[in-house]
Each structure stands twice: as structure tokens, then as C-alpha cells.
Design a protein around this motif. Structure first.
Motif, mmCIF file in Angstrom:
data_model
loop_
_atom_site.group_PDB
_atom_site.id
_atom_site.type_symbol
_atom_site.label_atom_id
_atom_site.label_comp_id
_atom_site.label_asym_id
_atom_site.label_seq_id
_atom_site.Cartn_x
_atom_site.Cartn_y
_atom_site.Cartn_z
ATOM 1 N N HIS A 219 0.837 -1.209 0.000
ATOM 2 C CA HIS A 219 0.000 0.000 0.000
ATOM 3 C C HIS A 219 0.868 1.254 0.000
ATOM 4 O O HIS A 219 0.555 2.239 -0.687
ATOM 5 C CB HIS A 219 -0.939 -0.007 1.208
ATOM 6 C CG HIS A 219 -2.139 -0.889 1.034
ATOM 7 N ND1 HIS A 219 -3.147 -0.619 0.126
ATOM 8 C CD2 HIS A 219 -2.493 -2.049 1.644
ATOM 9 C CE1 HIS A 219 -4.073 -1.571 0.185
ATOM 10 N NE2 HIS A 219 -3.707 -2.448 1.086
ATOM 11 N N TYR B 12 2.255 1.794 -3.445
ATOM 12 C CA TYR B 12 1.193 2.292 -4.334
ATOM 13 C C TYR B 12 1.008 3.796 -4.144
ATOM 14 O O TYR B 12 0.806 4.540 -5.118
ATOM 15 C CB TYR B 12 -0.102 1.546 -4.051
ATOM 16 C CG TYR B 12 -1.225 1.862 -5.009
ATOM 17 C CD1 TYR B 12 -1.234 1.327 -6.296
ATOM 18 C CD2 TYR B 12 -2.279 2.692 -4.632
ATOM 19 C CE1 TYR B 12 -2.272 1.618 -7.175
ATOM 20 C CE2 TYR B 12 -3.315 2.980 -5.503
ATOM 21 C CZ TYR B 12 -3.303 2.443 -6.775
ATOM 22 O OH TYR B 12 -4.325 2.729 -7.647
ATOM 23 N N GLN B 13 1.116 4.246 -2.899
ATOM 24 C CA GLN B 13 1.013 5.682 -2.611
ATOM 25 C C GLN B 13 2.182 6.453 -3.208
ATOM 26 O O GLN B 13 2.087 7.655 -3.458
ATOM 27 C CB GLN B 13 0.948 5.906 -1.101
ATOM 28 C CG GLN B 13 -0.334 5.402 -0.465
ATOM 29 C CD GLN B 13 -0.260 5.382 1.057
ATOM 30 O OE1 GLN B 13 0.742 5.778 1.663
ATOM 31 N NE2 GLN B 13 -1.331 4.915 1.689
ATOM 32 N N HIS C 237 3.234 5.913 -6.097
ATOM 33 C CA HIS C 237 2.963 5.855 -7.534
ATOM 34 C C HIS C 237 3.616 4.670 -8.226
ATOM 35 O O HIS C 237 3.866 4.710 -9.434
ATOM 36 C CB HIS C 237 3.382 7.166 -8.218
ATOM 37 C CG HIS C 237 2.869 8.397 -7.543
ATOM 38 N ND1 HIS C 237 1.521 8.708 -7.495
ATOM 39 C CD2 HIS C 237 3.521 9.367 -6.847
ATOM 40 C CE1 HIS C 237 1.353 9.836 -6.815
ATOM 41 N NE2 HIS C 237 2.546 10.249 -6.407
ATOM 42 N N THR D 42 3.030 1.298 -9.775
ATOM 43 C CA THR D 42 1.858 0.585 -10.292
ATOM 44 C C THR D 42 2.140 -0.881 -10.598
ATOM 45 O O THR D 42 1.235 -1.704 -10.617
ATOM 46 C CB THR D 42 1.330 1.270 -11.559
ATOM 47 O OG1 THR D 42 2.381 1.315 -12.538
ATOM 48 C CG2 THR D 42 0.855 2.679 -11.248
ATOM 49 N N TYR E 168 -4.741 -9.984 -0.177
ATOM 50 C CA TYR E 168 -4.636 -8.531 -0.064
ATOM 51 C C TYR E 168 -4.316 -7.815 -1.365
ATOM 52 O O TYR E 168 -4.230 -6.576 -1.371
ATOM 53 C CB TYR E 168 -3.545 -8.172 0.955
ATOM 54 C CG TYR E 168 -3.797 -8.744 2.322
ATOM 55 C CD1 TYR E 168 -4.800 -8.241 3.148
ATOM 56 C CD2 TYR E 168 -3.046 -9.824 2.795
ATOM 57 C CE1 TYR E 168 -5.038 -8.763 4.403
ATOM 58 C CE2 TYR E 168 -3.274 -10.358 4.055
ATOM 59 C CZ TYR E 168 -4.267 -9.832 4.850
ATOM 60 O OH TYR E 168 -4.509 -10.368 6.093
ATOM 61 N N ASP F 254 -5.513 -6.204 -3.784
ATOM 62 C CA ASP F 254 -6.689 -5.547 -4.333
ATOM 63 C C ASP F 254 -6.265 -4.456 -5.311
ATOM 64 O O ASP F 254 -5.114 -4.405 -5.741
ATOM 65 C CB ASP F 254 -7.558 -4.979 -3.201
ATOM 66 C CG ASP F 254 -6.772 -4.037 -2.300
ATOM 67 O OD1 ASP F 254 -5.769 -3.455 -2.771
ATOM 68 O OD2 ASP F 254 -7.145 -3.883 -1.129
ATOM 69 N N ASN F 255 -7.189 -3.561 -5.629
ATOM 70 C CA ASN F 255 -6.881 -2.552 -6.655
ATOM 71 C C ASN F 255 -6.164 -1.327 -6.092
ATOM 72 O O ASN F 255 -5.987 -0.347 -6.786
ATOM 73 C CB ASN F 255 -8.165 -2.116 -7.373
ATOM 74 C CG ASN F 255 -9.202 -1.547 -6.409
ATOM 75 O OD1 ASN F 255 -8.972 -1.479 -5.196
ATOM 76 N ND2 ASN F 255 -10.337 -1.137 -6.943
ATOM 77 N N LYS F 256 -5.763 -1.364 -4.828
ATOM 78 C CA LYS F 256 -5.029 -0.243 -4.234
ATOM 79 C C LYS F 256 -3.598 -0.635 -3.889
ATOM 80 O O LYS F 256 -2.980 -0.066 -2.981
ATOM 81 C CB LYS F 256 -5.760 0.279 -2.998
ATOM 82 C CG LYS F 256 -7.108 0.914 -3.322
ATOM 83 C CD LYS F 256 -7.753 1.494 -2.075
ATOM 84 C CE LYS F 256 -9.092 2.151 -2.438
ATOM 85 N NZ LYS F 256 -9.745 2.724 -1.228
ATOM 86 N N VAL F 257 -3.087 -1.602 -4.602
ATOM 87 C CA VAL F 257 -1.696 -2.022 -4.462
ATOM 88 C C VAL F 257 -1.109 -2.207 -5.863
ATOM 89 O O VAL F 257 -1.848 -2.380 -6.829
ATOM 90 C CB VAL F 257 -1.569 -3.346 -3.661
ATOM 91 C CG1 VAL F 257 -1.991 -3.146 -2.218
ATOM 92 C CG2 VAL F 257 -2.367 -4.463 -4.325
ATOM 93 N N ARG G 14 0.418 -3.915 -9.166
ATOM 94 C CA ARG G 14 0.271 -5.221 -9.804
ATOM 95 C C ARG G 14 1.596 -5.959 -9.737
ATOM 96 O O ARG G 14 2.656 -5.378 -9.979
ATOM 97 C CB ARG G 14 -0.137 -5.036 -11.270
ATOM 98 C CG ARG G 14 -0.319 -6.347 -12.038
ATOM 99 C CD ARG G 14 -0.658 -6.085 -13.482
ATOM 100 N NE ARG G 14 0.486 -5.590 -14.230
ATOM 101 C CZ ARG G 14 1.382 -6.374 -14.856
ATOM 102 N NH1 ARG G 14 1.263 -7.694 -14.785
ATOM 103 N NH2 ARG G 14 2.385 -5.844 -15.521
#
Length: 284
Positions: free
Chosen positions: A125, A128-129, A131, A133, A154, A156-159, A161
Motif C-alpha cells: 500500500h 502504491y502511494q 505511484h 503501479t 490482499y 486488491d486494486n489499491k496495491v 500489480r
């Protein structure tokens, strides 16, 4: 006797200094950028390295130092997960297309992959913050089991790929994930799969449909060739049992067996064969 004692003390002091210098070299960063090499595919996609139970910067530090000295990949960040789960971040990601590597360290050992997978999620997470991706993951021992659990629970779409995953000496079908026992546990692997399934393996089998799509996996095991079919801690049967979990869920799965002394549970991360195959899998 006093002269001998002084000589021993001097020798110990000298070795301590050498040890501290070596530790500093693998723990902290070196300046500059890489000299780009032919045949290496460079990008700004980070590769995150995760150690296992009782691991430290010595788990992957020597490998990362070697990759940098060969101008393959550049150490850019260390993320320390503290005992309360908070993150301490050293360094920063650049946009130099130097195949950045990130070493994750856990300041407190946990004896189950459940907690470690939650901490991995916090790291993901955070990235991801920042940037990020897309990234690659490399994990050793219990870290490999924890990383697979992270991907199933875990991712999900906020971590970021995960494009590629390398698991090294990971006990996917063990009763004791983070403990060495007197006898190395193993359910024999047959052409139809393991002859028995531990609770963690059963969980993975049931949850495997949640595995991210298009994930490329290199699964590495060690064999000391001492008659145990193991690396001294993890059986090759347990490590390669992952094969049967993935057969319906990914077409991009590879295996690597490292034999002899280089295939020891801790030695395997410093094996030249591992390094060569890791480079080919990630950056060729």
C-alpha cells in the motif's frame, strides 16, 4: 599468555571492523547510477525482496550488492517494518530506469505467515502511494509462503500489480512454517501431487482462484544431496508442491533446483546459479 591474549583481542577487533564494513556495504546504499549493459532489459519497475523467519539484511543483501556491482539492478530503498507494523523508509525511488531493488526488513520475527502477509500488504500500500503501479517480488523461505498468502488475500486494486514472483526454498506444504524440526517434514510429491496436504496447503488450494491473472512465477528449491531431498530445512517435496496448486491458474510457471552446498537453505540466496536465473527471469 598476555601476548597471546592481546593478539586474540586484536584479531577479534580486526574481524569486528571487517564485519561492520561488510554489513554497512550490504545494508546501506551506494551513490551513482548503473552503467547500462548489453543484454539487460532496464526499467523503473521495482523488485521487492522479502526475507523469511529470522532473516535480516544478510538474507538478500549480498545478492543485491552483487547485482549492483554487475550493473544489473540498483538498490534504491529499504523498508523496515517495525514491531508495531509502522514503516521506516530509507532511500527513495528514482526514475533512472536502473531496475530498482527494494529490501524489506522485519524488525521483529513472527512465527506465522498470517502476520507477515499483513505486513507485506502495508508495504505494498505504501509503494502504491508512491505511484508504483507494477513490481516484482522475490521471497525466501517463510517469506515465500507469506507472499503467496498476500497475493491471495490482499492484492486488491489499491496495491501495485505483481508481474513476476520468485519464491526461494518456501515450505508450501509444511506443518511448521517457521520452525526447524529434528526431522525435515515432507509429504512425498508424486505425479498426481503430494500424498498428503497440510492445513496451509489446503488453504492455498481453496483460495488459488484469487491469484492475480498473468502472474509469472519462478519457484526455486535446494537439495544438499545428502539423502534428505531437502536444503537442510525445507524439503524439495514441500517447495515444489506449489506446482500442483498453480497448474490450473497460470501457464507461466518455472522451477529451478539448486544442488549441493549451494542449495543449503541460507546459502541458496548467494548461489551463482540462483543469481543467473533470477537475472534471466526478471531482466533478460
Amino acid at each position: 599468555m598476555k601476548k597471546i591474549a592481546k593478539l586474540v583481542a586484536l584479531l577479534l577487533s580486526f574481524l569486528s571492523v571487517i564485519g561492520l564494513v561488510y554489513y554497512a556495504q550490504i545494508r546501506y546504499f551506494s551513490p551513482g547510477t548503473l552503467t547500462k549493459q548489453k543484454g539487460v532489459r532496464y526499467s523503473n519497475i521495482p523488485t521487492v525482496f522479502i526475507h523469511g523467519y529470522q532473516g535480516s539484511s544478510l538474507s538478500f543483501g549480498p545478492l543485491l550488492k552483487q547485482l549492483e556491482s554487475e550493473n544489473i539492478a540498483k538498490r534504491e530503498m529499504t523498508i523496515v517494518v517495525k514491531s508495531d507494523g509502522k514503516l521506516s523508509v530509507e532511500g527513495e525511488l528514482t526514475n533512472n530506469h536502473d531496475n530498482p531493488t527494494i529490501m524489506v526488513l522485519f524488525s521483529e520475527d513472527v512465527t506465522d505467515e498470517i502476520q507477515q502477509s499483513k505486513w507485506i500488504a502495508k508495504v505494498m500500500h505504501y509503494l502504491y502511494q508512491q505511484h508504483v503501479t507494477t513490481l516484482n517480488l522475490v521471497a525466501h523461505s517463510m517469506g515465500g509462503v507469506s507472499t503467496l498468502r498476500y497475493l491471495l488475500e490482499y492484492a486488491d486494486n489499491k496495491v501495485p500489480r505483481v508481474a513476476k514472483l520468485i519464491t526461494i526454498a518456501a515450505p508450501f506444504n509444511d506443518l511448521e512454517i517457521a520452525e526447524d524440526t529434528e526431522e525435515i517434514f515432507a509429504y512425498e510429491l508424486t505425479e498426481d501431487g503430494p500424498v498428503g496436504q497440510t492445513p496451509i496447503y489446503e488453504y492455498f488450494d481453496q483460495a488459488m482462484n484469487r491469484l492475480p491473472n498473468n502472474l509469472a512465477i519462478l519457484n526455486v528449491a535446494g537439495d544438499l544431496q545428502d539423502g534428505t531431498d531437502s536444503d537442510g530445512s525445507v524439503s524439495t517435496h514441500s517447495a515444489f508442491s506449489l506446482r500442483f496448486l498453480l497448474q490450473k491458474h497460470t501457464k507461466n510457471y518455472q522451477e529451478l533446483l539448486i544442488k549441493g552446498r549451494s542449495g543449503g537453505h541460507s546459502a541458496i540466496t548467494r548461489s551463482k546459479k540462483l543469481r543467473d536465473n533470477l537475472i534471466a527471469f526478471l531482466w533478460r
